[in-house]
Design a protein around this motif. Structure first.
Motif, short mmCIF file in Angstrom:
data_model
loop_
_atom_site.label_atom_id
_atom_site.label_comp_id
_atom_site.label_asym_id
_atom_site.label_seq_id
_atom_site.Cartn_x
_atom_site.Cartn_y
_atom_site.Cartn_z
N ARG A 1 0.76 -1.16 -0.09
CA ARG A 1 0.07 -0.03 0.12
C ARG A 1 0.89 1.37 0.05
NH1 ARG A 1 0.41 -1.50 5.39
NH2 ARG A 1 0.58 0.34 6.84
N LEU A 2 0.15 2.56 -0.18
CA LEU A 2 0.72 3.68 -0.22
C LEU A 2 0.61 4.12 1.12
CD1 LEU A 2 0.31 4.70 -3.90
CD2 LEU A 2 1.99 3.24 -3.10
N ASP A 3 1.17 5.04 1.75
CA ASP A 3 0.89 5.58 3.08
C ASP A 3 1.72 6.90 3.24
OD1 ASP A 3 0.05 5.67 5.51
OD2 ASP A 3 1.62 4.44 6.46
N GLY A 4 1.23 7.92 2.55
CA GLY A 4 1.52 9.38 2.66
C GLY A 4 2.83 9.53 2.00
N ASP A 5 4.04 9.62 2.81
CA ASP A 5 5.40 9.84 2.47
C ASP A 5 6.18 8.74 2.59
OD1 ASP A 5 5.43 9.61 5.24
OD2 ASP A 5 6.66 11.38 5.60
N ARG A 6 5.37 7.57 2.43
CA ARG A 6 6.04 6.33 2.58
C ARG A 6 5.43 5.16 1.65
NH1 ARG A 6 10.13 6.35 6.34
NH2 ARG A 6 10.36 3.89 6.24
N VAL A 7 6.21 4.11 1.27
CA VAL A 7 5.70 2.99 0.50
C VAL A 7 5.97 1.64 1.35
CG1 VAL A 7 5.89 1.43 -1.51
CG2 VAL A 7 6.01 3.84 -1.89
N VAL A 8 4.79 1.02 1.52
CA VAL A 8 4.87 -0.01 2.54
C VAL A 8 4.57 -1.30 1.63
CG1 VAL A 8 3.60 -1.46 4.17
CG2 VAL A 8 3.43 1.10 4.12
N PHE A 9 5.55 -2.48 1.84
CA PHE A 9 5.83 -3.60 0.97
C PHE A 9 5.21 -4.94 1.56
CE2 PHE A 9 9.36 -0.54 0.24
CZ PHE A 9 8.97 -0.09 -1.11
N VAL A 10 4.96 -5.89 0.74
CA VAL A 10 4.23 -6.90 1.27
C VAL A 10 5.06 -7.78 2.58
CG1 VAL A 10 3.18 -7.27 -0.75
CG2 VAL A 10 5.26 -8.53 -0.65
N ASP A 11 6.58 -7.47 2.70
CA ASP A 11 7.00 -7.94 3.90
C ASP A 11 6.83 -7.07 5.18
OD1 ASP A 11 8.84 -6.09 3.15
OD2 ASP A 11 10.47 -7.18 2.81
N GLY A 12 5.97 -6.18 4.90
CA GLY A 12 6.04 -5.20 6.42
C GLY A 12 7.30 -4.26 6.34
N THR A 13 8.07 -4.12 5.66
CA THR A 13 9.12 -3.07 5.47
C THR A 13 8.50 -1.78 4.97
OG1 THR A 13 10.09 -3.89 3.45
CG2 THR A 13 10.93 -4.55 5.53
N SER A 14 8.96 -0.76 4.88
CA SER A 14 8.35 0.42 4.16
C SER A 14 10.17 1.25 4.05
CB SER A 14 7.62 1.28 4.90
OG SER A 14 8.30 2.05 6.18
N SER A 15 9.69 2.08 2.96
CA SER A 15 10.65 3.01 2.43
C SER A 15 10.12 4.44 2.25
CB SER A 15 11.06 2.69 1.11
OG SER A 15 11.91 1.47 1.39
N PRO A 16 10.76 5.30 2.72
CA PRO A 16 10.42 6.99 2.63
C PRO A 16 10.20 6.86 1.02
CG PRO A 16 12.72 6.81 2.94
CD PRO A 16 12.38 5.36 3.28
N ALA A 17 9.56 8.00 0.44
CA ALA A 17 9.13 8.15 -0.92
C ALA A 17 8.56 9.62 -1.05
CB ALA A 17 8.25 6.95 -1.48
N ASP A 18 9.09 10.22 -1.94
CA ASP A 18 8.41 11.39 -2.48
C ASP A 18 8.60 11.49 -4.16
OD1 ASP A 18 10.96 12.05 -3.36
OD2 ASP A 18 11.40 13.68 -1.79
N LEU A 19 8.75 10.37 -4.50
CA LEU A 19 8.65 9.97 -6.04
C LEU A 19 8.56 8.54 -6.23
CD1 LEU A 19 8.86 10.92 -9.11
CD2 LEU A 19 11.31 10.79 -8.96
N ILE A 20 7.77 8.20 -7.05
CA ILE A 20 7.56 6.71 -7.36
C ILE A 20 7.60 6.71 -9.03
CG2 ILE A 20 6.18 4.65 -7.54
CD1 ILE A 20 4.59 5.49 -5.02
N VAL A 21 8.37 5.89 -9.54
CA VAL A 21 8.75 5.91 -10.81
C VAL A 21 8.18 4.40 -11.36
CG1 VAL A 21 10.05 5.81 -13.02
CG2 VAL A 21 10.59 7.11 -11.05
N TRP A 22 7.03 4.38 -11.93
CA TRP A 22 6.08 2.89 -12.56
C TRP A 22 6.84 2.69 -13.63
CZ3 TRP A 22 3.41 1.17 -8.59
CH2 TRP A 22 2.81 2.03 -7.60
N ALA A 23 7.91 1.69 -13.62
CA ALA A 23 8.32 0.95 -14.62
C ALA A 23 7.46 -0.35 -15.20
CB ALA A 23 9.92 0.74 -14.38
N THR A 24 6.24 -0.26 -15.60
CA THR A 24 5.18 -1.07 -15.29
C THR A 24 4.71 -1.60 -16.93
OG1 THR A 24 3.80 0.51 -14.51
CG2 THR A 24 4.48 -0.87 -13.12
N GLY A 25 5.42 -1.17 -17.85
CA GLY A 25 5.28 -1.57 -18.95
C GLY A 25 4.32 -0.79 -19.90
N TYR A 26 3.72 -1.20 -21.10
CA TYR A 26 2.89 -0.47 -21.91
C TYR A 26 1.59 -1.26 -22.09
CZ TYR A 26 7.06 2.65 -22.14
OH TYR A 26 8.06 3.56 -21.68
#
Length: 457
Positions: free
Chosen positions: A313-338
């Protein structure tokens, strides 16, 4: 005028003019990227009357940085992932002073030289958008365009679709839950590390662009997190001092298991990515589109890039991952194809569902006579030689030098080809157009030989 080419292994050869034959079917080429110019060149050489429409003011498509057509995903450090000899057109080698993997500006210059050498720049109408392609009452194709001179509709016997498939970004669908306070961009809109400088960046995706952007981010961003939902086998670009696709992949057709074995050797030699925090791939080498990077391991080992699993999930100024960890984020780059889309075609006529559009030889459908698709494939190698072979095949067809097999045979072959590639690669939108580079060229050459025999009988 069109041109007949005398081939040379060392350098482009002298060309001789051949007149346009107005008795031949008239064709329209959509796009002047790498596939479109291959189509234009072969029609030009064959004397087929045609128009080529390009919505921007440049040739080269995605290889032109900030292309005026607005469709290019090129960024300033982009280079090819296929070595120059394996990417070049068959009768126009890349310059000998190019590096093993050419930069985007070198590739763009190569395309410019290709067009000018074969003398067909005048056949391309720039700054003109194809708005609609629809079946005419007589079974031909009406093409409506808009450009500096206004809107115009012309009728053609054949339409060659070469609008590319790396221009319509695919975003996560459904979107991840939660809210995000920062900026989100697709990799299609990434141009340089200046966009990443001083920021907390999360790059999402496991392909070549994702790794390139993560590597660049690691030198300029405050923090760089690389989120991978499904791990890939990351090959190196060089093997035993040679480009990997020359040392690992065989020239000419061999059974698929040989290609898969060589990819497995390359993956083993490159080393596992699990020690950097990525899970082991759940598929074998050769069951997905290969990805390559010379630097991602180095940046992971240095701690400049942190690997994380899929996003929860996305959480304000952080991104939470499925393993329970999270990272600070103010920019997400979606390299998710076309997405594979054709804005000028009625979806009721042609629609790629989840990027899946079965075609015979990845170029034609028996229900759509006169409509041809070029470069609509994802090879274990470069698209350019395959699009070139498709273009030569289509030119032969329009000149009457090639005749296809019976309709039932075409449909059976199309279904069998589709099933074969569905079995070979794991189920994913990125694999709906996957082909084996060498086998495809071998198979199409064989079919062209059969079709010429049918034409002469």
């Amino acid at each position: 005028m069109a041109y007949l080419v005398k081939q040379s292994h060392r350098a482009p050869a002298v060309t001789a003019p051949v007149p346009v034959d107005d008795s031949l079917p008239r064709a329209c080429v959509i796009g002047a990227g790498s596939s479109g110019i291959a189509a234009a060149k072969h029609l030009h050489q064959a004397g087929v009357p045609f128009d080529c429409f390009e919505m921007g003011s440049d040739i080269g498509g995605t290889w032109v940085l900030d292309n005026s057509n607005g469709q290019s995903a090129c960024y300033d450090t982009l280079e090819i992932n296929t070595s120059c000899p394996r990417m070049a057109y068959s009768d126009f080698p890349m310059p000998e002073d190019y590096p093993p993997y050419a930069r985007h500006d070198q590739v763009a210059a190569y395309f410019q030289a290709y067009v000018d050498h074969f003398g067909f720049r005048h056949t391309i109408t720039f700054d003109t958008t194809v708005e609609d392609v629809s079946r005419a009452a007589d079974g031909r194709w009406d093409v409506r365009t808009s450009g500096p001179g206004g809107t115009e509709t012309r009728t053609y016997d054949a339409v060659l679709v070469a609008n590319g498939h790396h221009w319509d970004p695919r975003w996560p669908d459904p979107a991840y839950p939660g809210t995000f306070d920062g900026e989100q961009i697709h990799a299609h809109d990434y141009r340089s590390a200046d966009q990443l400088a001083g920021r907390d960046v999360v790059v999402v995706g496991a392909g070549n662009s994702a790794m390139d952007i993560a590597v660049e981010s690691s030198s300029t961003a405050r923090t760089t997190t690389w989120s991978v939902r499904r791990s890939e086998w990351v090959l190196r670009k060089f093997f035993l001092g040679k480009p990997s696709d020359q040392g690992l992949l065989p020239p000419g057709w061999v059974p698929w298991w040989v290609t898969a074995l060589r990819l497995r050797i390359g993956a083993t030699a490159a080393g596992s990515m699990t020690k950097y925090g990525l899970p082991a791939p759940t598929h074998k080498p050769g069951q997905s589109h290969p990805v390559q990077s010379e630097r991602i391991r180095e940046r992971l080992a240095a701690g400049a890039v942190t690997a994380r699993p899929a996003i929860e999930r996305l959480d304000g100024d952080r991104v939470v991952f499925v393993d329970g960890t999270s990272s600070p984020a103010d920019l997400i780059v979606w390299a998710t194809g076309y997405r594979v889309t054709f804005p000028f075609l009625d979806p009721a006529l042609v629609a790629a569902r989840d990027n899946e559009l079965p075609l015979w030889k990845r170029a034609v459908h028996p229900d759509l006579p006169g409509l041809h698709f070029l470069g609509l494939l994802q090879p274990l190698g470069a698209v350019m030689p395959l699009a070139e072979a498709q273009a030569a095949w289509i030119a032969e067809t329009l000149c009457g030098d090639y005749v296809p097999p019976a309709d039932g045979d075409v449909r059976r072959q199309m279904a069998a080809e589709h099933r074969r590639y569905r079995r070979r690669f794991y189920d994913s939108p990125r694999h709906t157009m996957e082909v084996d580079f060498d086998r495809y060229l071998w198979d199409l050459a064989r079919e062209r030989t059969k079709g010429r025999a049918r034409a002469s009988s």
